[in-house]
Motif scaffolding. Structure first.
Motif, PDB file in Angstrom:
ATOM      1  N   VAL A 143       0.828  -1.209   0.000  1.00  0.00           N
ATOM      2  CA  VAL A 143       0.000   0.000   0.000  1.00  0.00           C
ATOM      3  C   VAL A 143       0.861   1.257   0.000  1.00  0.00           C
ATOM      4  CG1 VAL A 143      -1.696   1.327   1.304  1.00  0.00           C
ATOM      5  CG2 VAL A 143      -1.939  -1.147   1.116  1.00  0.00           C
ATOM      6  N   LYS A 144       1.931   1.260   0.798  1.00  0.00           N
ATOM      7  CA  LYS A 144       2.814   2.428   0.846  1.00  0.00           C
ATOM      8  C   LYS A 144       3.504   2.654  -0.496  1.00  0.00           C
ATOM      9  CE  LYS A 144       3.715   2.471   5.814  1.00  0.00           C
ATOM     10  NZ  LYS A 144       4.725   2.296   6.898  1.00  0.00           N
ATOM     11  N   ASN A 145       3.656   1.585  -1.288  1.00  0.00           N
ATOM     12  CA  ASN A 145       4.273   1.695  -2.612  1.00  0.00           C
ATOM     13  C   ASN A 145       3.243   1.453  -3.708  1.00  0.00           C
ATOM     14  OD1 ASN A 145       7.428   1.812  -2.118  1.00  0.00           O
ATOM     15  ND2 ASN A 145       6.598   0.345  -0.645  1.00  0.00           N
ATOM     16  N   ARG A 146       2.000   1.846  -3.448  1.00  0.00           N
ATOM     17  CA  ARG A 146       0.921   1.602  -4.396  1.00  0.00           C
ATOM     18  C   ARG A 146       1.195   2.252  -5.749  1.00  0.00           C
ATOM     19  NH1 ARG A 146      -0.846   4.443  -0.109  1.00  0.00           N
ATOM     20  NH2 ARG A 146      -1.575   6.599  -0.350  1.00  0.00           N
ATOM     21  N   ASN A 147       0.687   1.576  -6.769  1.00  0.00           N
ATOM     22  CA  ASN A 147       0.839   1.988  -8.163  1.00  0.00           C
ATOM     23  C   ASN A 147       2.275   1.853  -8.668  1.00  0.00           C
ATOM     24  OD1 ASN A 147      -1.939   2.705  -8.327  1.00  0.00           O
ATOM     25  ND2 ASN A 147      -1.459   4.674  -7.361  1.00  0.00           N
ATOM     26  N   ILE A 148       3.131   1.180  -7.880  1.00  0.00           N
ATOM     27  CA  ILE A 148       4.509   0.938  -8.293  1.00  0.00           C
ATOM     28  C   ILE A 148       4.687  -0.559  -8.538  1.00  0.00           C
ATOM     29  CG2 ILE A 148       6.937   1.034  -7.601  1.00  0.00           C
ATOM     30  CD1 ILE A 148       6.252   3.425  -5.846  1.00  0.00           C
ATOM     31  N   ALA A 149       5.281  -0.912  -9.667  1.00  0.00           N
ATOM     32  CA  ALA A 149       5.560  -2.316  -9.969  1.00  0.00           C
ATOM     33  C   ALA A 149       6.701  -2.790  -9.073  1.00  0.00           C
ATOM     34  CB  ALA A 149       5.930  -2.479 -11.438  1.00  0.00           C
ATOM     35  N   LEU A 150       6.450  -3.831  -8.295  1.00  0.00           N
ATOM     36  CA  LEU A 150       7.435  -4.348  -7.347  1.00  0.00           C
ATOM     37  C   LEU A 150       7.836  -5.767  -7.744  1.00  0.00           C
ATOM     38  CD1 LEU A 150       5.602  -3.158  -4.122  1.00  0.00           C
ATOM     39  CD2 LEU A 150       7.630  -2.096  -5.143  1.00  0.00           C
ATOM     40  N   SER A 151       9.104  -5.954  -7.977  1.00  0.00           N
ATOM     41  CA  SER A 151       9.574  -7.284  -8.359  1.00  0.00           C
ATOM     42  C   SER A 151       9.483  -8.238  -7.181  1.00  0.00           C
ATOM     43  CB  SER A 151      11.023  -7.218  -8.859  1.00  0.00           C
ATOM     44  OG  SER A 151      11.911  -6.920  -7.785  1.00  0.00           O
TER      45      SER A 151
ATOM     46  N   SER B  32      -9.579  -7.938  -3.021  1.00  0.00           N
ATOM     47  CA  SER B  32      -8.408  -8.756  -3.366  1.00  0.00           C
ATOM     48  C   SER B  32      -7.814  -8.393  -4.715  1.00  0.00           C
ATOM     49  CB  SER B  32      -8.779 -10.238  -3.363  1.00  0.00           C
ATOM     50  OG  SER B  32      -9.796 -10.504  -4.327  1.00  0.00           O
ATOM     51  N   SER B  33      -8.655  -7.896  -5.636  1.00  0.00           N
ATOM     52  CA  SER B  33      -8.177  -7.559  -6.978  1.00  0.00           C
ATOM     53  C   SER B  33      -7.234  -6.361  -6.979  1.00  0.00           C
ATOM     54  CB  SER B  33      -9.356  -7.277  -7.917  1.00  0.00           C
ATOM     55  OG  SER B  33     -10.115  -6.172  -7.441  1.00  0.00           O
ATOM     56  N   MET B  34      -7.144  -5.653  -5.832  1.00  0.00           N
ATOM     57  CA  MET B  34      -6.240  -4.510  -5.755  1.00  0.00           C
ATOM     58  C   MET B  34      -4.784  -4.956  -5.693  1.00  0.00           C
ATOM     59  SD  MET B  34      -8.479  -2.088  -3.157  1.00  0.00           S
ATOM     60  CE  MET B  34      -7.502  -0.591  -3.383  1.00  0.00           C
ATOM     61  N   VAL B  35      -4.554  -6.226  -5.358  1.00  0.00           N
ATOM     62  CA  VAL B  35      -3.211  -6.797  -5.407  1.00  0.00           C
ATOM     63  C   VAL B  35      -3.069  -7.448  -6.775  1.00  0.00           C
ATOM     64  CG1 VAL B  35      -1.579  -8.404  -4.373  1.00  0.00           C
ATOM     65  CG2 VAL B  35      -3.214  -7.196  -2.924  1.00  0.00           C
ATOM     66  N   VAL B  36      -2.408  -6.772  -7.673  1.00  0.00           N
ATOM     67  CA  VAL B  36      -2.329  -7.179  -9.077  1.00  0.00           C
ATOM     68  C   VAL B  36      -1.061  -7.991  -9.333  1.00  0.00           C
ATOM     69  CG1 VAL B  36      -2.234  -6.352 -11.454  1.00  0.00           C
ATOM     70  CG2 VAL B  36      -3.593  -5.118  -9.753  1.00  0.00           C
TER      71      VAL B  36
ATOM     72  N   LEU C 179       1.825  -9.189 -11.676  1.00  0.00           N
ATOM     73  CA  LEU C 179       2.555  -8.771 -12.868  1.00  0.00           C
ATOM     74  C   LEU C 179       3.291 -10.003 -13.371  1.00  0.00           C
ATOM     75  CD1 LEU C 179       3.977  -5.408 -11.479  1.00  0.00           C
ATOM     76  CD2 LEU C 179       1.852  -5.788 -12.760  1.00  0.00           C
ATOM     77  N   ARG C 180       2.755 -10.646 -14.365  1.00  0.00           N
ATOM     78  CA  ARG C 180       3.261 -11.941 -14.819  1.00  0.00           C
ATOM     79  C   ARG C 180       4.750 -11.885 -15.159  1.00  0.00           C
ATOM     80  NH1 ARG C 180       0.386 -16.204 -16.058  1.00  0.00           N
ATOM     81  NH2 ARG C 180      -1.521 -14.935 -16.139  1.00  0.00           N
ATOM     82  N   GLY C 181       5.493 -12.792 -14.555  1.00  0.00           N
ATOM     83  CA  GLY C 181       6.921 -12.873 -14.809  1.00  0.00           C
ATOM     84  C   GLY C 181       7.737 -11.802 -14.122  1.00  0.00           C
ATOM     85  N   MET C 182       7.080 -10.985 -13.265  1.00  0.00           N
ATOM     86  CA  MET C 182       7.804  -9.874 -12.658  1.00  0.00           C
ATOM     87  C   MET C 182       7.567  -9.783 -11.147  1.00  0.00           C
ATOM     88  SD  MET C 182       7.672  -6.472 -11.570  1.00  0.00           S
ATOM     89  CE  MET C 182       8.805  -5.088 -11.542  1.00  0.00           C
ATOM     90  N   GLY C 183       6.303  -9.603 -10.737  1.00  0.00           N
ATOM     91  CA  GLY C 183       6.017  -9.453  -9.319  1.00  0.00           C
ATOM     92  C   GLY C 183       4.590  -9.029  -9.079  1.00  0.00           C
ATOM     93  N   TYR C 184       4.395  -7.983  -8.251  1.00  0.00           N
ATOM     94  CA  TYR C 184       3.050  -7.556  -7.878  1.00  0.00           C
ATOM     95  C   TYR C 184       2.978  -6.030  -7.793  1.00  0.00           C
ATOM     96  CZ  TYR C 184       2.545 -12.459  -6.547  1.00  0.00           C
ATOM     97  OH  TYR C 184       2.526 -13.827  -6.554  1.00  0.00           O
ATOM     98  N   ARG C 185       1.731  -5.516  -7.824  1.00  0.00           N
ATOM     99  CA  ARG C 185       1.502  -4.082  -7.661  1.00  0.00           C
ATOM    100  C   ARG C 185       0.162  -3.910  -6.944  1.00  0.00           C
ATOM    101  NH1 ARG C 185       1.795  -2.331 -12.787  1.00  0.00           N
ATOM    102  NH2 ARG C 185      -0.449  -2.673 -13.169  1.00  0.00           N
ATOM    103  N   PHE C 186       0.091  -2.933  -6.046  1.00  0.00           N
ATOM    104  CA  PHE C 186      -1.159  -2.598  -5.372  1.00  0.00           C
ATOM    105  C   PHE C 186      -1.723  -1.374  -6.065  1.00  0.00           C
ATOM    106  CE2 PHE C 186      -3.903  -0.571  -2.307  1.00  0.00           C
ATOM    107  CZ  PHE C 186      -4.545  -1.636  -1.695  1.00  0.00           C
TER     108      PHE C 186
END
Length: 226
Positions: free
Chosen positions: A165-173, A208-212, A214-221
């Motif tokens: 949440v603190k890093n929301r909208n950022i792609a995180l590996s 739950s859908s807010m935790v997206v 990122l195929r082959g990379m990681g997750y994003r909120f």
């Protein structure tokens, strides 16, 4: 001096962990089954518990459930099995980490150190709260509410959600999430992250859908687009 409780029905395992713990400056006590562990946790104050799963009298899962009724002591679980079900079950009842036997005593001590650092970190004085519709994340109070109902999460679920949440909208590996949330490299056991993501999504319910993924990379909120 930090006090550790080592719970395992194999005396050899207890002796190995106790030896390394005392070398690192811990006081270590032993329990040989889950029943004894629960009794000792009621009678004494421990800084961390290392708990085996497969034990006579009372297994590790049942022992953790009993301990969680009266204590939030950090718990690291040991198991000869590495099945995802065991990990999900363990994290779901409130353990902080999971190590598969056979294990490296040095790695075990590093994981214990990382858990205690998180527990002993100074609390933030800010009153920051994130809210989206019926989802409310209170960082300072470590409380998450979903449609006014308080979510029951494990300590690591809270850590993971707060970081996302603190890093929301950022792609995180995956690597960044593991290093920044767990504080060390999992040495190939990165499925722990996926297990926690599954548990977190379950706790978030309709959000739950807010935790997206990122195929082959990681997750994003991220908040759903309207």
């Amino acid at each position: 001096m930090l006090h550790m409780l080592v719970v395992d029905d194999e005396s050899r395992i207890r002796e190995i962990i106790k030896k390394y713990a005392e070398f690192e400056g811990y006081q270590a006590s032993e329990a040989q089954d889950g029943m004894q562990a629960v009794s000792m946790c009621k009678a004494n104050s421990y800084d961390i518990v290392v708990m085996d799963i497969m034990m006579p009298e009372l297994d590790g899962f049942s022992a953790v459930r009993e301990i969680r009724k009266f204590s939030d002591v950090p718990i690291l679980m040991l198991s000869a099995r590495g099945e995802e079900y065991d990990k999900i079950n363990g994290f779901g009842i409130g353990i902080d980490d999971y190590v598969v036997k056979p294990f490296s005593p040095k790695e075990l001590m590093l994981r214990i150190e990382a858990i205690l650092k998180r527990y002993n970190a100074p609390a933030s004085v800010s009153q920051e709260v994130y809210a989206y519709k019926g989802l409310e994340v209170d960082f300072s109070a470590r409380i998450v509410r979903v449609d006014s109902n308080r979510a029951a999460m494990s300590p690591k679920e809270y850590d993971l959600l707060f970081y996302l949440v603190k890093n929301r909208n950022i792609a995180l590996s995956r690597e960044k999430l593991i290093v920044d949330v767990w504080g060390y490299d999992f040495a190939g056991d990165d499925r722990t992250l996926d297990t926690h993501i599954k548990l977190l999504r379950k706790s978030l319910g309709e959000y739950s859908s807010m935790v997206v993924t990122l195929r082959g990379m990681g997750y994003r909120f991220e908040e759903p687009k309207t």
